[in-house]
Design a protein around this motif. Sequence first.
Motif, mmCIF file in Angstrom:
data_model
loop_
_atom_site.group_PDB
_atom_site.id
_atom_site.type_symbol
_atom_site.label_atom_id
_atom_site.label_comp_id
_atom_site.label_asym_id
_atom_site.label_seq_id
_atom_site.Cartn_x
_atom_site.Cartn_y
_atom_site.Cartn_z
ATOM 1 N N UNK A 13 46.810 30.579 46.257
ATOM 2 C CA UNK A 13 47.482 31.872 46.237
ATOM 3 C C UNK A 13 46.484 33.019 46.322
ATOM 4 N N UNK A 14 46.670 33.908 47.278
ATOM 5 C CA UNK A 14 45.756 35.028 47.495
ATOM 6 C C UNK A 14 45.721 35.975 46.300
ATOM 7 N N UNK A 15 46.866 36.184 45.659
ATOM 8 C CA UNK A 15 46.904 37.126 44.537
ATOM 9 C C UNK A 15 46.115 36.599 43.337
ATOM 10 N N UNK A 16 46.091 35.284 43.108
ATOM 11 C CA UNK A 16 45.243 34.736 42.050
ATOM 12 C C UNK A 16 43.779 34.856 42.445
ATOM 13 N N UNK A 17 43.477 34.552 43.705
ATOM 14 C CA UNK A 17 42.102 34.657 44.187
ATOM 15 C C UNK A 17 41.581 36.081 44.019
ATOM 16 N N UNK A 18 42.425 37.062 44.334
ATOM 17 C CA UNK A 18 42.014 38.468 44.236
ATOM 18 C C UNK A 18 41.741 38.855 42.780
ATOM 19 N N UNK A 19 42.591 38.428 41.873
ATOM 20 C CA UNK A 19 42.395 38.740 40.454
ATOM 21 C C UNK A 19 41.137 38.098 39.903
ATOM 22 N N UNK A 20 40.938 36.845 40.227
ATOM 23 C CA UNK A 20 39.740 36.146 39.753
ATOM 24 C C UNK A 20 38.490 36.775 40.354
ATOM 25 N N UNK A 21 38.534 37.125 41.630
ATOM 26 C CA UNK A 21 37.382 37.764 42.276
ATOM 27 C C UNK A 21 37.029 39.080 41.596
#
Length: 159
Positions: A13-21
């Motif tokens: 999921x891109x939104x999880x990736x963005x938050x973790x990044x």
Amino acid sequence: MNIKLVVVGKLKEKYFKAGIAEYAKRLSRFCKFRIIEVPDEKAPESLSQSQMDNVVDKEGNRILAKISDREYVYALAILGKERTSEAFAKELDKLTTYGNSDITFVIGGSLGLSPKVLKRADTQISFGKFTLPHQLMRLVLTEQVYRAFMINEGSPYHK
């Protein structure tokens, strides 16, 4: 200081990736932060107990291969000890003060962690009795590690 997450499965999921990044970027001023993904074991929907044990065992071996003897290991487990953010921050501060500069957090697959991984862990930590998607747990854990550093710094971020 080195903080590592060893996790089962890929994050899609891109939104999880963005938050973790975002939190990983913020953490970079405090530590070297990285996430190591190990493959999840492919399995059919309905499994016998011995098939489940086999899946967990294979994933556990993959996890243990990514952990060295010198690392202090937190296993995320529902039956682990719950901590407040403040207590967690104090715990991380003590660990680093007393020479544990390599800290690893382990998030298992959908069937949990193998007994071998739980035995290797120095402690087990729980974020409550809720069942959360493993991808979301990565984000929550990353934020809490960042929060711990901010608490220890005396930052108003925590308020």
